[in-house]
Motif scaffolding. Structure first.
Motif, short mmCIF file in Angstrom:
data_model
loop_
_atom_site.label_atom_id
_atom_site.label_comp_id
_atom_site.label_asym_id
_atom_site.label_seq_id
_atom_site.Cartn_x
_atom_site.Cartn_y
_atom_site.Cartn_z
N ILE A 204 0.70 -1.22 0.29
CA ILE A 204 0.07 -0.06 0.08
C ILE A 204 0.53 1.32 0.08
CG2 ILE A 204 -1.28 1.34 1.58
CD1 ILE A 204 -2.72 -1.35 2.25
N LYS A 205 2.06 0.86 0.81
CA LYS A 205 2.94 2.51 0.96
C LYS A 205 4.24 2.93 -0.58
CE LYS A 205 6.11 4.63 3.21
NZ LYS A 205 7.87 4.50 5.18
N GLU A 206 4.06 1.24 -1.00
CA GLU A 206 4.31 1.92 -2.52
C GLU A 206 3.38 1.91 -3.45
OE1 GLU A 206 6.38 -1.97 -3.75
OE2 GLU A 206 8.07 -1.15 -1.41
N GLY A 207 1.96 1.95 -3.71
CA GLY A 207 1.09 2.02 -4.05
C GLY A 207 0.42 1.54 -5.84
N ILE B 122 -6.48 -10.14 -0.23
CA ILE B 122 -7.78 -9.61 -0.36
C ILE B 122 -8.27 -8.55 0.99
CG2 ILE B 122 -10.07 -8.71 -1.61
CD1 ILE B 122 -8.92 -11.14 -2.97
N ALA B 123 -8.43 -9.49 1.57
CA ALA B 123 -8.98 -8.98 3.13
C ALA B 123 -8.15 -7.93 4.23
CB ALA B 123 -9.24 -10.19 4.39
N GLU C 5 -0.67 -10.26 -6.62
CA GLU C 5 0.04 -11.26 -7.21
C GLU C 5 1.21 -10.71 -6.60
OE1 GLU C 5 2.11 -13.10 -10.57
OE2 GLU C 5 -0.51 -12.10 -10.13
N ARG C 6 2.34 -9.85 -6.27
CA ARG C 6 3.18 -10.17 -5.15
C ARG C 6 3.54 -10.90 -3.86
NH1 ARG C 6 5.96 -4.62 -3.78
NH2 ARG C 6 5.92 -4.12 -5.99
N ILE C 7 2.29 -10.67 -3.39
CA ILE C 7 2.52 -10.84 -2.33
C ILE C 7 2.70 -12.70 -1.64
CG2 ILE C 7 1.78 -11.04 0.60
CD1 ILE C 7 0.93 -8.06 -0.50
N ARG C 8 3.73 -13.02 -1.02
CA ARG C 8 3.37 -14.51 -1.02
C ARG C 8 3.57 -15.03 0.30
NH1 ARG C 8 3.39 -14.40 -5.53
NH2 ARG C 8 1.27 -15.31 -4.41
N PRO C 9 3.19 -15.87 1.11
CA PRO C 9 3.05 -16.26 1.89
C PRO C 9 4.53 -16.22 2.78
CG PRO C 9 3.02 -18.31 1.07
CD PRO C 9 3.33 -17.55 0.08
N ASP C 10 4.70 -16.09 3.99
CA ASP C 10 6.77 -16.63 4.74
C ASP C 10 6.76 -18.18 4.38
OD1 ASP C 10 3.92 -18.06 6.94
OD2 ASP C 10 5.48 -17.97 8.08
N SER C 11 5.67 -18.55 4.53
CA SER C 11 6.45 -20.12 4.34
C SER C 11 5.67 -21.08 2.88
CB SER C 11 6.25 -20.88 5.73
OG SER C 11 6.74 -22.39 5.28
N PRO C 12 6.07 -21.61 2.49
CA PRO C 12 5.61 -22.89 1.59
C PRO C 12 4.87 -23.67 1.76
CG PRO C 12 8.18 -23.27 0.71
CD PRO C 12 7.49 -21.40 2.20
N LEU D 217 -4.74 -3.56 -6.02
CA LEU D 217 -4.90 -4.58 -5.12
C LEU D 217 -4.74 -6.05 -5.75
CD1 LEU D 217 -6.51 -6.48 -2.94
CD2 LEU D 217 -8.52 -5.84 -4.25
N SER D 218 -4.99 -6.06 -7.44
CA SER D 218 -4.30 -6.98 -7.90
C SER D 218 -3.19 -7.43 -7.97
CB SER D 218 -4.78 -6.86 -9.38
OG SER D 218 -4.72 -5.50 -10.02
N GLN D 219 -2.21 -5.79 -8.44
CA GLN D 219 -1.15 -6.03 -7.99
C GLN D 219 -0.02 -6.76 -6.17
OE1 GLN D 219 -0.72 -1.68 -8.86
NE2 GLN D 219 0.48 -2.02 -10.31
N ALA D 220 -1.10 -6.31 -5.29
CA ALA D 220 -0.73 -6.47 -4.25
C ALA D 220 -1.32 -7.73 -3.86
CB ALA D 220 -2.14 -6.03 -3.07
#
Length: 324
Positions: free
Chosen positions: A283-286, A315-316, A294-301, A289-292
């Protein structure tokens, strides 16, 4: 702190009795296979759901359920995700005790934890009063808002027979703050209603004698945590739980119980903190939602069911933190 006393409160609160010819007799006649009940302490049992998404392939048997037995009556903690699951749980309970089931406690409103309620309402105590149903003060509103969707999903995915066997049973006892339930023989259950965390109606159950804490979905083990309330609120609740010193065994809503307290909270807390930090950064980087997402992965697979729940969590969290 409020207190309810076992059989006396159960008799006062119950409004009807059952006679043979009802579903209770039909369930006895079909003699369903018993669910596996794992003893955790004397008088305390756990049925473990499978680590999978709720659906017809597992008959909705994906959430953990508990049974606690006193000298006057027993309590069930979460009734399962379908009538079939609840029938098996009731059969297993009857192999452990003939005492009446005086309480069915729902830890929150999700279907895998509540859709077995009607089986216990109709069949738990043939010829006697049904259990009292206990939940967070906001549980009734949550069931009213979501219940039709749950029943539609049952009918669509499980079939008409499964859907017709279920009716929604709202709480007859609502918990604000804390409530102590007496099952007899010094078997006291301490119920705590929490601020919005995993959902807006989370309730924990502590068996004071054994130190067994049933957290519902305030704790996930192996199964990806699911954010359906407030991410920040959930982390606040975990911080409060860490201060509890009378816990010997903790039971998650999904996954294996643990005697490592409060260490059992660590992995889930890391996931939630990682999610919170990554969404704030996006959010700080602008990022939209769809970009976030796509980018944000979990801390562990290593989390199970990431493909189903992680993007939903992003999303939540984004919706919550966007206007922080």
């Amino acid at each position: 702190m409020k207190r309810l006393h076992g059989a006396a409160a159960w008799r006062r609160g119950a409004a009807l009795t059952l006679l043979c010819g009802t579903l209770a007799c039909a369930v006895a006649a079909t003699a369903p296979a018993a669910a596996a009940l794992q003893p955790l302490a004397p008088g305390v049992y756990l049925h473990r759901g499978v680590l999978a998404d709720w659906g017809p392939a597992n008959q909705g048997d994906v959430a953990n359920s508990g049974v606690v037995v006193g000298t006057r009556c027993a309590a069930v903690i979460d009734s399962g995700g379908s009538a079939a699951v609840a029938r098996r749980l009731l059969t297993a309970l009857r192999q452990q005790t003939s005492l009446p089931v005086c309480y069915v406690i729902n830890t929150h409103a999700h279907p895998d934890h509540v859709l077995g309620n009607s089986v216990f309402a109709e069949a738990a105590n043939p010829g006697r009063a049904p259990p009292l149903f206990v939940g967070h003060a906001r549980l009734g509103a949550a069931l009213a808002a979501r219940g039709s969707a749950y029943l539609n999903a049952l009918r669509r995915d499980f079939g008409a027979a499964d859907a017709d066997a279920v009716r929604l049973v709202p709480p007859t006892v609502q918990v604000e703050g804390t409530l102590t339930i007496d099952l007899g023989g010094g078997r006291m259950l301490r119920l705590t209603a929490w601020p919005t965390a995993h959902t807006d109606a989370d309730l924990s159950v502590l068996d004071e004698r054994s130190g067994t804490l049933f957290l519902g979905d305030l704790l996930f083990v192996e199964h990806t945590p699911v954010v359906d309330g407030r991410l920040g609120g959930w982390l606040n609740v975990l911080a409060q739980l860490r201060a509890w010193r009378d816990v010997k065994t903790v039971v998650p809503g999904h996954g294996a119980p643990s005697t490592d307290w409060p260490g059992a909270l660590d992995k889930q807390q890391r996931y939630l903190e990682h999610l919170q930090a990554d969404v704030r950064r996006a959010i700080k980087e602008g990022l939209g939602l769809s970009q976030a997402v796509e980018r944000i992965r979990p801390d562990s697979p290593s989390w199970r069911l990431l493909d189903i729940f992680h993007e939903r969590n992003v999303i939540a969290a984004y919706a919550e933190l966007e206007w922080e």
